[in-house]
Motif scaffolding. Structure first.
Motif, short mmCIF file in Angstrom:
data_model
loop_
_atom_site.label_atom_id
_atom_site.label_comp_id
_atom_site.label_asym_id
_atom_site.label_seq_id
_atom_site.Cartn_x
_atom_site.Cartn_y
_atom_site.Cartn_z
N GLY A 94 32.04 -7.43 44.48
CA GLY A 94 30.86 -8.16 44.08
C GLY A 94 29.79 -7.72 43.32
O GLY A 94 28.78 -8.26 43.10
N SER A 95 29.75 -6.19 43.08
CA SER A 95 28.88 -5.65 42.63
C SER A 95 29.49 -5.26 41.02
O SER A 95 30.63 -4.81 40.94
CB SER A 95 28.48 -4.35 43.18
N TYR A 96 28.59 -5.48 40.10
CA TYR A 96 28.90 -5.28 38.66
C TYR A 96 28.44 -3.83 38.28
O TYR A 96 26.90 -3.80 38.17
CB TYR A 96 28.42 -6.27 37.65
N GLU A 98 27.95 -0.55 35.98
CA GLU A 98 27.83 0.17 34.83
C GLU A 98 29.16 1.20 34.45
O GLU A 98 28.82 2.24 35.42
CB GLU A 98 26.39 0.72 34.32
N HIS B 38 15.76 4.80 31.48
CA HIS B 38 16.65 3.71 32.27
C HIS B 38 17.84 4.25 32.56
O HIS B 38 18.58 4.80 31.84
CB HIS B 38 16.87 2.67 31.25
N VAL B 39 18.00 4.50 33.93
CA VAL B 39 19.37 5.15 34.78
C VAL B 39 20.38 4.42 34.46
O VAL B 39 21.38 4.92 33.91
CB VAL B 39 18.79 5.49 36.02
N ASN B 40 20.34 3.03 34.95
CA ASN B 40 21.56 2.36 34.91
C ASN B 40 21.00 0.87 35.39
O ASN B 40 19.89 0.67 35.98
CB ASN B 40 22.61 2.86 35.82
N THR B 41 22.11 -0.19 35.21
CA THR B 41 21.75 -1.40 35.95
C THR B 41 23.17 -1.84 36.36
O THR B 41 24.12 -1.26 36.18
CB THR B 41 21.62 -2.51 34.56
N MET B 42 22.74 -2.37 37.59
CA MET B 42 23.82 -2.83 38.57
C MET B 42 23.52 -4.14 39.00
O MET B 42 22.20 -4.71 39.18
CB MET B 42 24.07 -2.17 39.72
N ILE B 43 24.53 -5.18 38.94
CA ILE B 43 24.12 -6.57 39.48
C ILE B 43 24.97 -6.58 40.52
O ILE B 43 26.11 -6.31 41.01
CB ILE B 43 24.78 -7.77 38.55
N VAL B 44 24.06 -7.20 41.57
CA VAL B 44 24.78 -7.55 43.19
C VAL B 44 25.00 -8.82 43.24
O VAL B 44 24.02 -9.64 43.24
CB VAL B 44 24.18 -6.87 44.36
N MET B 57 19.76 -8.51 39.95
CA MET B 57 19.82 -7.36 38.95
C MET B 57 19.27 -6.11 39.18
O MET B 57 17.66 -6.39 39.30
CB MET B 57 20.03 -7.92 37.39
N ASN B 59 17.66 -2.96 38.02
CA ASN B 59 17.55 -2.18 36.64
C ASN B 59 16.56 -0.73 37.18
O ASN B 59 15.54 -1.17 37.99
CB ASN B 59 16.31 -2.63 35.84
N TYR B 61 14.99 2.89 37.14
CA TYR B 61 14.32 4.01 36.08
C TYR B 61 14.12 5.05 37.00
O TYR B 61 13.90 5.17 38.28
CB TYR B 61 13.22 3.38 35.67
N GLU B 98 19.17 -12.12 32.88
CA GLU B 98 18.24 -11.75 33.78
C GLU B 98 16.85 -12.81 33.90
O GLU B 98 16.76 -13.28 33.13
CB GLU B 98 17.56 -10.41 33.11
N ILE B 160 24.69 8.16 33.74
CA ILE B 160 25.55 7.60 32.99
C ILE B 160 25.23 7.93 31.40
O ILE B 160 24.16 7.47 31.08
CB ILE B 160 25.99 5.98 32.96
#
Lengths: 161, 161
Positions: A94-96, A98, B38-44, B57, B59, B61, B98, B160
């Motif tokens: 359930g986690s997206y 990168e 900006h290190v990365n983004t993840m969606i839970v 989401m 984001n 840093y 977002e 990443i």
């Protein structure tokens, strides 16, 4: 006659030189965009009709030139650059998450140079590689989709405080 | 005697003053983090067991102090700050878009001040509001989950390229 030969040879060199020079509309990928203002992130998942073309995690950045205009929703001054750093993603419990870069997409504003595409130049770079540009016809490959956003200076991204 | 009274009154004022001063470990939310790396983004997403606690989401840093260490996977120098700007998101035709900010999460490295939590101070701010800190016990509320990441200096985020 001697002078004419010299002139001819010189012009020839200039012509060769100009073949090697970059035309004004050649877009290069910027290197420092991850320090630019992070506009937003969007994920285009398999369920999207856009997945084949735009699937992935879109991390969008804007350079300092365009930042104030972004907050007003446009129009953007010449020199504005948007970068979409498009990455793969995986879904884990359930986690997206990168993954590696697929493509780097660049939009650069120059009203005079890019008159036929709303004042914007477009380019995509496979894997972010400057030597692998993918766009050969920006009007067809890019501007067709951006054109309906005329009210926002052809930009999809919006400012999220 | 007069002098003693003056001394006592003065010490009393100092004591009141120190009650109002901020202790060394009060963490404030930084304001310029969207210009950090900006290190990365993840969606839970809802399917995640972490959704109730961490849904949204993320984001992430990092400030300039910690950037080089990030690329090596840690350890991080004192003064490093990570910010997670946690936003709502909506799903529209397979696109994860977002939304507004839920919480701003801050991790700041200061090995001496935060000895009991791996050298990191933690705070969450509701809606990003400096006046709405949510963490009252960082060891329980934050460090418990970060502790297993000791090999990465208690940081989950990875670089990443």
């Amino acid at each position: 006659m001697q002078k004419l030969r010299w002139l001819s040879a010189t012009l020839g060199l200039l012509a060769i030189g100009s073949l090697h020079a970059e035309p004004a509309d050649v877009i290069q990928p910027p290197t420092d965009y991850r320090h630019w203002f992070h506009v937003n992130t969007m994920i285009v998942d398999k369920a999207s009709p856009l997945f084949d073309q735009l699937g992935g995690m879109h991390n969008v950045y804007i350079n300092a030139t365009g930042e104030e205009a972004l907050k007003k929703g446009g129009p953007y001054p010449d020199g504005t650059m948007f970068v979409t750093d498009l990455h793969e993603f995986t879904v884990q419990d359930g986690s997206y998450v990168e993954g590696p870069r697929k493509v780097l997409a660049v939009m650069v504003k120059d009203a005079k140079t890019y008159q036929s595409t709303g004042g914007w130049g477009f380019q995509l770079f496979a894997g972010g590689d400057a030597k692998k540009p993918l766009v050969t016809d920006a009007a067809k490959q890019c501007f067709g989709c951006h054109e309906p956003r005329k009210d926002h200076d052809y930009v999809f991204s919006t400012y999220i405080p």
